[in-house]
Design an enzyme around this catalytic site. Structure first.
Site, PDB file in Angstrom:
ATOM      1  N   ASN A   9      -2.668   7.711   0.149  1.00  0.00           N
ATOM      2  CA  ASN A   9      -3.397   6.619   0.794  1.00  0.00           C
ATOM      3  C   ASN A   9      -4.749   7.167   1.236  1.00  0.00           C
ATOM      4  OD1 ASN A   9      -4.354   4.527   2.303  1.00  0.00           O
ATOM      5  ND2 ASN A   9      -2.768   4.605   3.885  1.00  0.00           N
ATOM      6  N   TRP A  10      -5.763   6.853   0.459  1.00  0.00           N
ATOM      7  CA  TRP A  10      -7.098   7.401   0.758  1.00  0.00           C
ATOM      8  C   TRP A  10      -7.765   6.721   1.959  1.00  0.00           C
ATOM      9  CZ3 TRP A  10      -9.971   7.818  -4.665  1.00  0.00           C
ATOM     10  CH2 TRP A  10      -9.336   8.809  -5.430  1.00  0.00           C
ATOM     11  N   LYS A  11      -7.168   5.622   2.411  1.00  0.00           N
ATOM     12  CA  LYS A  11      -7.759   4.842   3.517  1.00  0.00           C
ATOM     13  C   LYS A  11      -9.220   4.489   3.169  1.00  0.00           C
ATOM     14  CE  LYS A  11      -4.300   6.798   6.496  1.00  0.00           C
ATOM     15  NZ  LYS A  11      -3.840   7.178   7.825  1.00  0.00           N
ATOM     16  N   HIS A  87       0.582  -1.405   6.842  1.00  0.00           N
ATOM     17  CA  HIS A  87       0.286  -0.070   7.363  1.00  0.00           C
ATOM     18  C   HIS A  87      -0.026  -0.201   8.861  1.00  0.00           C
ATOM     19  CE1 HIS A  87      -1.751   3.711   8.142  1.00  0.00           C
ATOM     20  NE2 HIS A  87      -1.115   4.176   7.071  1.00  0.00           N
ATOM     21  N   GLU A 159       6.587   5.528   8.921  1.00  0.00           N
ATOM     22  CA  GLU A 159       5.449   6.294   9.438  1.00  0.00           C
ATOM     23  C   GLU A 159       5.389   6.155  10.964  1.00  0.00           C
ATOM     24  OE1 GLU A 159       2.197   6.987   6.288  1.00  0.00           O
ATOM     25  OE2 GLU A 159       1.817   5.037   7.157  1.00  0.00           O
ATOM     26  N   GLY A 165      -2.279  11.032  11.217  1.00  0.00           N
ATOM     27  CA  GLY A 165      -3.604  11.607  11.440  1.00  0.00           C
ATOM     28  C   GLY A 165      -3.690  12.531  12.646  1.00  0.00           C
ATOM     29  N   SER A 214       1.103  13.025   8.926  1.00  0.00           N
ATOM     30  CA  SER A 214       0.739  14.449   8.962  1.00  0.00           C
ATOM     31  C   SER A 214       1.503  15.295   7.945  1.00  0.00           C
ATOM     32  CB  SER A 214       0.921  15.013  10.377  1.00  0.00           C
ATOM     33  OG  SER A 214       0.007  14.416  11.267  1.00  0.00           O
ATOM     34  N   GLY A 236      -4.529  11.997   5.132  1.00  0.00           N
ATOM     35  CA  GLY A 236      -5.575  13.024   5.158  1.00  0.00           C
ATOM     36  C   GLY A 236      -5.452  14.093   4.084  1.00  0.00           C
TER      37      GLY A 236
HETATM   38  P1  13P Z   1      -1.914  11.261   7.569  1.00  0.00           P
HETATM   39  O1  13P Z   1      -1.205  11.890   6.408  1.00  0.00           O
HETATM   40  O2  13P Z   1      -3.380  11.508   7.600  1.00  0.00           O
HETATM   41  O3  13P Z   1      -1.223  11.552   8.846  1.00  0.00           O
HETATM   42  O4  13P Z   1      -1.782   9.666   7.351  1.00  0.00           O
HETATM   43  C1  13P Z   1      -0.560   9.140   7.091  1.00  0.00           C
HETATM   44  C2  13P Z   1      -0.728   7.745   6.647  1.00  0.00           C
HETATM   45  O5  13P Z   1      -1.116   6.896   7.434  1.00  0.00           O
HETATM   46  C3  13P Z   1      -0.465   7.435   5.248  1.00  0.00           C
HETATM   47  O6  13P Z   1      -0.403   6.064   5.052  1.00  0.00           O
END
Ligand code: 13P
Length: 253
Positions: A9-11, A87, A159, A165, A214, A236
């Site tokens: 998930n590159w956000k 999400h 999650e 994050g 994470s 991330g």
């Molecule tokens: P991180 O891996 O940066 O903690 O993010 C997790 C996430 O929200 C994946 O959708």
């Protein structure tokens, strides 16, 4: 049983086409799904040869007067095969409710898009205890988000918000406990027949459950193999091609 899957998930990253193209090529492998921002969807679809491509969100209607929204049918027609819904960043920052998630999930699952429905405790829960209240919160999210759906094309991503994050993933044994709790809720929602005597951890309900929060190259294996998740949703760490490759290597086992 499923082959393990890893979803990137590159956000809202990166901020230019060249980087998106490079990262997609570095991350492209079997068992991997890349979810870029919409602006790079076409670039990533072109770059990905072995893996799959997904969207981070979409609207609950196929077309019409919905300014600024993205059609799930258009995504499917472009070659996108997965969609993430609900999400926690959309739930918490953009006020998306489980009812919104439900409308989207119904539409995308009916269209044949693999639909990743995200659930997880609120940020206040540090997941250092197996408390009833937070488990009930996840149960409610699942019941409301999956109302009147069938499990075909469904994937669940667990999650915990405190882990997203933050660099603080939750302990594997708690994640495993939550995964089994989610399994029980899904058995109840879809009235899946299982032998009462069966140990819940070994029951195959045919709905993949992923862990996210994470995840990195050092902890990926423990969620996949010690806890037994069917895959990972990586934020991330999916933005660094070399690091992400190391996470993806774990599914070769
Ligand atoms: P991180 O891996 O940066 O903690 O993010 C997790 C996430 O929200 C994946 O959708």
């Amino acid at each position: 049983m499923f082959n393990k899957i890893i979803i990137a998930n590159w956000k809202m990253n990166p901020d230019n086409r060249e980087e998106a193209e490079k990262l997609a090529s570095l991350s492209d492998r079997e068992g991997v799904v890349i979810c870029p921002p919409f602006v790079f969807m076409e670039t990533v679809l072109k770059a990905v040869k072995k893996g799959k491509v997904g969207a981070q969100n979409c609207f609950c209607e196929e077309k019409g007067a919905f300014t600024g929204e993205v059609s799930p049918l258009a995504l499917k027609n472009m070659g996108c095969e997965y969609v993430i819904t609900g999400h926690s960043e959309r739930r918490n920052i953009l006020q998306e409710t489980s009812e919104n998630v439900n409308r989207k999930a119904k539409k995308t699952m009916n269209l044949g898009l693999k639909t990743v429905v995200c659930v997880g405790e609120k940020k206040e829960c540090k997941c250092d205890e197996r408390d009833y209240e937070n488990a009930e919160y996840i149960k409610k999210q699942l019941q409301e988000s999956l109302l009147e759906t069938s499990p075909e094309n469904l994937i669940i991503a667990y999650e915990p918000v405190s882990a997203i994050g933050s660099g603080c993933p939750i302990p594997t044994y708690i994640a495993k406990d939550r995964m089994n709790f989610i399994k029980k809720v899904l058995i109840d929602i879809y009235q899946i027949k299982v032998d009462d005597e069966e140990d819940i951890a070994s029951v195959d309900i045919n709905i993949p459950i992923l862990y996210g929060g994470s995840v990195n190259k050092d902890n990926a294996s423990s969620y996949l193999y010690d806890a037994g998740f069917d895959g990972l949703l990586v934020g991330g760490a999916s933005l660094n091609g070399e690091h992400f490759q190391k996470i993806c290597e774990k599914i070769k086992k």
